[in-house]
Design a protein around this motif. Structure first.
Motif, PDB file in Angstrom:
ATOM      1  N   ALA A  13      60.627  -2.726  11.745  1.00 58.65           N
ATOM      2  CA  ALA A  13      59.881  -1.712  10.989  1.00 58.65           C
ATOM      3  C   ALA A  13      60.436  -0.319  11.272  1.00 58.65           C
ATOM      4  CB  ALA A  13      58.391  -1.777  11.338  1.00 58.65           C
ATOM      5  N   VAL A  14      60.758  -0.039  12.533  1.00 57.40           N
ATOM      6  CA  VAL A  14      61.360   1.257  12.878  1.00 57.40           C
ATOM      7  C   VAL A  14      62.696   1.393  12.167  1.00 57.40           C
ATOM      8  CG1 VAL A  14      62.236   2.722  14.743  1.00 57.40           C
ATOM      9  CG2 VAL A  14      60.178   1.330  15.114  1.00 57.40           C
ATOM     10  N   SER A  15      63.477   0.324  12.140  1.00 55.41           N
ATOM     11  CA  SER A  15      64.775   0.358  11.456  1.00 55.41           C
ATOM     12  C   SER A  15      64.619   0.681   9.977  1.00 55.41           C
ATOM     13  CB  SER A  15      65.503  -0.978  11.615  1.00 55.41           C
ATOM     14  OG  SER A  15      65.855  -1.168  12.958  1.00 55.41           O
ATOM     15  N   GLN A  16      63.575   0.157   9.351  1.00 52.99           N
ATOM     16  CA  GLN A  16      63.326   0.462   7.942  1.00 52.99           C
ATOM     17  C   GLN A  16      63.013   1.952   7.750  1.00 52.99           C
ATOM     18  OE1 GLN A  16      63.623  -1.335   5.116  1.00 52.99           O
ATOM     19  NE2 GLN A  16      64.554  -2.900   6.419  1.00 52.99           N
ATOM     20  N   ARG A  72      74.076   3.362  17.215  1.00 53.17           N
ATOM     21  CA  ARG A  72      73.932   4.294  16.090  1.00 53.17           C
ATOM     22  C   ARG A  72      73.126   5.466  16.604  1.00 53.17           C
ATOM     23  NH1 ARG A  72      74.800   2.501  10.691  1.00 53.17           N
ATOM     24  NH2 ARG A  72      75.466   0.353  10.659  1.00 53.17           N
ATOM     25  N   CYS A  73      73.654   6.658  16.416  1.00 52.56           N
ATOM     26  CA  CYS A  73      73.002   7.870  16.912  1.00 52.56           C
ATOM     27  C   CYS A  73      72.518   8.694  15.723  1.00 52.56           C
ATOM     28  CB  CYS A  73      73.971   8.673  17.766  1.00 52.56           C
ATOM     29  SG  CYS A  73      74.513   7.753  19.227  1.00 52.56           S
ATOM     30  N   TYR A  74      71.265   9.123  15.809  1.00 51.68           N
ATOM     31  CA  TYR A  74      70.618   9.842  14.707  1.00 51.68           C
ATOM     32  C   TYR A  74      70.376  11.290  15.084  1.00 51.68           C
ATOM     33  CZ  TYR A  74      69.751   5.464  12.319  1.00 51.68           C
ATOM     34  OH  TYR A  74      69.914   4.277  11.647  1.00 51.68           O
ATOM     35  N   ARG A 111      57.159  11.527  13.066  1.00 50.01           N
ATOM     36  CA  ARG A 111      57.401  11.480  14.516  1.00 50.01           C
ATOM     37  C   ARG A 111      58.884  11.273  14.806  1.00 50.01           C
ATOM     38  NH1 ARG A 111      57.654  13.387  19.003  1.00 50.01           N
ATOM     39  NH2 ARG A 111      57.374  12.057  20.806  1.00 50.01           N
ATOM     40  N   THR A 112      59.521  10.428  14.030  1.00 48.50           N
ATOM     41  CA  THR A 112      60.957  10.199  14.203  1.00 48.50           C
ATOM     42  C   THR A 112      61.728  11.491  13.959  1.00 48.50           C
ATOM     43  OG1 THR A 112      60.691   7.894  13.532  1.00 48.50           O
ATOM     44  CG2 THR A 112      62.920   8.818  13.427  1.00 48.50           C
ATOM     45  N   LEU A 113      61.355  12.231  12.929  1.00 46.02           N
ATOM     46  CA  LEU A 113      62.013  13.512  12.663  1.00 46.02           C
ATOM     47  C   LEU A 113      61.771  14.499  13.799  1.00 46.02           C
ATOM     48  CD1 LEU A 113      61.320  13.880   8.843  1.00 46.02           C
ATOM     49  CD2 LEU A 113      63.549  13.562   9.946  1.00 46.02           C
ATOM     50  N   GLU A 114      60.581  14.500  14.361  1.00 46.44           N
ATOM     51  CA  GLU A 114      60.308  15.371  15.512  1.00 46.44           C
ATOM     52  C   GLU A 114      61.237  15.025  16.671  1.00 46.44           C
ATOM     53  OE1 GLU A 114      56.177  14.756  16.351  1.00 46.44           O
ATOM     54  OE2 GLU A 114      55.520  15.920  14.613  1.00 46.44           O
ATOM     55  N   LEU A 115      61.414  13.734  16.919  1.00 47.27           N
ATOM     56  CA  LEU A 115      62.296  13.308  18.013  1.00 47.27           C
ATOM     57  C   LEU A 115      63.734  13.771  17.783  1.00 47.27           C
ATOM     58  CD1 LEU A 115      61.051   9.641  18.556  1.00 47.27           C
ATOM     59  CD2 LEU A 115      60.848  11.534  20.185  1.00 47.27           C
ATOM     60  N   ILE A 116      64.250  13.487  16.596  1.00 47.81           N
ATOM     61  CA  ILE A 116      65.662  13.799  16.366  1.00 47.81           C
ATOM     62  C   ILE A 116      65.901  15.276  16.067  1.00 47.81           C
ATOM     63  CG2 ILE A 116      66.215  11.429  15.718  1.00 47.81           C
ATOM     64  CD1 ILE A 116      66.337  12.319  12.795  1.00 47.81           C
ATOM     65  N   SER A 117      64.837  16.034  15.859  1.00 47.66           N
ATOM     66  CA  SER A 117      65.029  17.478  15.674  1.00 47.66           C
ATOM     67  C   SER A 117      65.323  18.155  17.014  1.00 47.66           C
ATOM     68  CB  SER A 117      63.811  18.113  15.018  1.00 47.66           C
ATOM     69  OG  SER A 117      62.718  18.152  15.911  1.00 47.66           O
ATOM     70  N   HIS A 122      69.466  11.200  19.058  1.00 49.45           N
ATOM     71  CA  HIS A 122      68.917  10.041  19.759  1.00 49.45           C
ATOM     72  C   HIS A 122      69.616   8.772  19.275  1.00 49.45           C
ATOM     73  CE1 HIS A 122      65.580  12.676  20.797  1.00 49.45           C
ATOM     74  NE2 HIS A 122      65.087  11.728  21.580  1.00 49.45           N
ATOM     75  N   ALA A 123      69.885   7.871  20.197  1.00 47.20           N
ATOM     76  CA  ALA A 123      70.362   6.550  19.823  1.00 47.20           C
ATOM     77  C   ALA A 123      69.207   5.794  19.183  1.00 47.20           C
ATOM     78  CB  ALA A 123      70.865   5.804  21.052  1.00 47.20           C
ATOM     79  N   SER A 124      69.525   4.894  18.283  1.00 48.92           N
ATOM     80  CA  SER A 124      68.468   4.151  17.592  1.00 48.92           C
ATOM     81  C   SER A 124      67.569   3.417  18.587  1.00 48.92           C
ATOM     82  CB  SER A 124      69.060   3.189  16.568  1.00 48.92           C
ATOM     83  OG  SER A 124      69.943   2.281  17.197  1.00 48.92           O
ATOM     84  N   GLY A 125      68.124   2.905  19.666  1.00 48.69           N
ATOM     85  CA  GLY A 125      67.314   2.223  20.676  1.00 48.69           C
ATOM     86  C   GLY A 125      66.272   3.133  21.303  1.00 48.69           C
ATOM     87  N   GLU A 126      66.638   4.394  21.526  1.00 46.85           N
ATOM     88  CA  GLU A 126      65.679   5.369  22.078  1.00 46.85           C
ATOM     89  C   GLU A 126      64.545   5.622  21.093  1.00 46.85           C
ATOM     90  OE1 GLU A 126      67.928   8.683  24.607  1.00 46.85           O
ATOM     91  OE2 GLU A 126      68.775   8.446  22.594  1.00 46.85           O
ATOM     92  N   ILE A 127      64.905   5.739  19.829  1.00 45.08           N
ATOM     93  CA  ILE A 127      63.903   5.980  18.789  1.00 45.08           C
ATOM     94  C   ILE A 127      62.963   4.788  18.691  1.00 45.08           C
ATOM     95  CG2 ILE A 127      63.538   6.373  16.319  1.00 45.08           C
ATOM     96  CD1 ILE A 127      66.353   7.773  16.360  1.00 45.08           C
ATOM     97  N   VAL A 128      63.553   3.590  18.655  1.00 45.24           N
ATOM     98  CA  VAL A 128      62.738   2.376  18.569  1.00 45.24           C
ATOM     99  C   VAL A 128      61.765   2.310  19.739  1.00 45.24           C
ATOM    100  CG1 VAL A 128      62.816  -0.146  18.756  1.00 45.24           C
ATOM    101  CG2 VAL A 128      64.385   1.050  17.200  1.00 45.24           C
ATOM    102  N   LYS A 129      62.254   2.564  20.936  1.00 48.41           N
ATOM    103  CA  LYS A 129      61.400   2.492  22.128  1.00 48.41           C
ATOM    104  C   LYS A 129      60.229   3.476  22.035  1.00 48.41           C
ATOM    105  CE  LYS A 129      61.704   2.605  27.148  1.00 48.41           C
ATOM    106  NZ  LYS A 129      62.587   2.784  28.304  1.00 48.41           N
TER     107      LYS A 129
END
Length: 110
Positions: free
Chosen positions: A43-46, A66-68, A14-20, A24-31
């Motif tokens: 856990a998201v950070s890991q 941090r932007c991914y 799911r994280t890869l889908e988002l950043i593809s 995204h900033a890490s905060g956006e991903i975490v949210k």
């Protein structure tokens, strides 16, 4: 960890889908991931660290953020594995195309 172990986890997929889609900033991903999977920020950070360490994601610092973004190089092993199987699909698709052409010729002659 091999590429398939990385991709086996639904949070990382799911994280890869988002950043593809875009960076995204890490905060956006975490949210987003916290809302979907109910896991903690740590856990998201890991999961993000695993994606970085295995070459699936690139990170850049923007002040305190941090932007991914996706790193296509991480998919090289997956692509190489799929290449060994593509001949199966290609030959079947070529056979299908041949049968379609035969059907078109048959329809014209009747």
């Amino acid at each position: 960890m091999n590429a398939f172990d990385v991709l086996a986890d639904p949070v990382r997929r799911r994280t890869l889908e988002l950043i593809s889609q875009r960076e995204h900033a890490s905060g956006e991903i975490v949210k987003a991931v916290e809302a979907e999977f109910g896991i903690s920020q740590s856990a998201v950070s890991q999961h993000l660290r695993i994606l970085r360490d295995t070459g699936f994601a690139k990170v850049r610092k923007d002040g305190a953020k941090r932007c991914y973004e996706i790193d296509p190089a991480g998919f090289d092993d997956v692509d190489a594995w799929l290449d060994r199987l593509r001949h199966f699909w290609v030959s079947n698709m070529e056979a299908l195309a041949t049968e379609i052409e035969r059907g078109k010729r048959s329809d014209k002659s009747t």
